[in-house]
Design a protein around this motif. Structure first.
Motif, short mmCIF file in Angstrom:
data_model
loop_
_atom_site.label_atom_id
_atom_site.label_comp_id
_atom_site.label_asym_id
_atom_site.label_seq_id
_atom_site.Cartn_x
_atom_site.Cartn_y
_atom_site.Cartn_z
N GLY A 76 0.80 -1.22 0.00
CA GLY A 76 0.00 0.00 0.00
C GLY A 76 0.83 1.27 0.00
O GLY A 76 0.32 2.34 0.31
N ASN A 77 2.11 1.18 -0.34
CA ASN A 77 3.01 2.33 -0.42
C ASN A 77 2.94 3.21 0.83
O ASN A 77 2.37 4.29 0.82
N PRO A 78 3.50 2.75 1.93
CA PRO A 78 3.42 3.50 3.18
C PRO A 78 4.02 4.90 3.11
O PRO A 78 3.58 5.80 3.81
N LYS A 139 -5.80 8.08 -9.12
CA LYS A 139 -4.59 8.64 -8.50
C LYS A 139 -4.02 7.70 -7.44
O LYS A 139 -2.80 7.55 -7.32
N ALA A 140 -4.90 7.07 -6.66
CA ALA A 140 -4.44 6.12 -5.64
C ALA A 140 -3.73 4.94 -6.28
O ALA A 140 -2.72 4.44 -5.76
N ARG A 141 -4.23 4.48 -7.41
CA ARG A 141 -3.57 3.37 -8.12
C ARG A 141 -2.23 3.81 -8.68
O ARG A 141 -1.26 3.05 -8.65
N GLU A 142 -2.16 5.03 -9.20
CA GLU A 142 -0.89 5.54 -9.71
C GLU A 142 0.15 5.64 -8.59
O GLU A 142 1.33 5.40 -8.82
N LEU A 143 -0.29 6.01 -7.39
CA LEU A 143 0.61 6.12 -6.26
C LEU A 143 0.92 4.78 -5.61
O LEU A 143 1.78 4.68 -4.74
#
Length: 147
Positions: A76-78, A139-143
């Motif tokens: 989840g990209n902390p 945007k959340a998926r890109e990040l």
């Protein structure tokens, strides 16, 4: 122990039985040959259809069959989560949005009120600088926040 002697009448009966069985087998073979010759085209069509059926089933299983679940180590990209200030509860709401659930469904799944979900969604939209849920999800998926 003395060898058992088979009477001559039984030998003769076995011989005649074998001759009759061979004759029956020959007649059946000739009948099969007649059917095979008179319906050769249909037999070839049947064999061809069976081959295509087997090929289709094999391809279907191979291409669209269930694949074993690959264990993912999605974190989840902390770093992005901390940089944006997204709370764990907002991440849970974001994951539910990614799953395609409505506010009412999310509220039921997370055991909160629909108004609380609306608040979390509004904060997510603000933090991700998005106007709609779909834009926030993109945007959340890109990040790398959601898979």
């Amino acid at each position: 122990m003395a060898p058992v002697r088979i009477p001559a009448i039984w030998k003769r009966a076995a011989f005649y039985g074998a001759v009759l069985a061979l004759g029956t087998l020959l007649l059946q073979w000739l009948d099969y040959q007649r059917i095979a010759r008179s319906h050769a085209g249909q037999i070839y069509d049947l064999l061809l259809a069976g081959g295509f059926l087997a090929l289709g089933v094999w391809l279907g299983i191979r291409l669209w069959g269930r694949r074993p679940a690959v264990p993912t180590t999605f974190d989840g990209n902390p770093r992005a989560q901390a940089a944006l200030g997204i709370s764990p509860r907002e991440m849970a709401v974001l994951a539910e949005i990614a799953a395609g659930h409505s506010n009412k469904e999310i509220a039921a799944r997370l055991h909160v009120s629909p108004n609380t979900v609306k608040t979390h969604v509004a904060r997510l939209l603000e933090k991700l600088d998005a106007r709609r849920r779909t834009e926030a999800l993109r945007k959340a998926r890109e990040l790398g926040l959601v898979p």
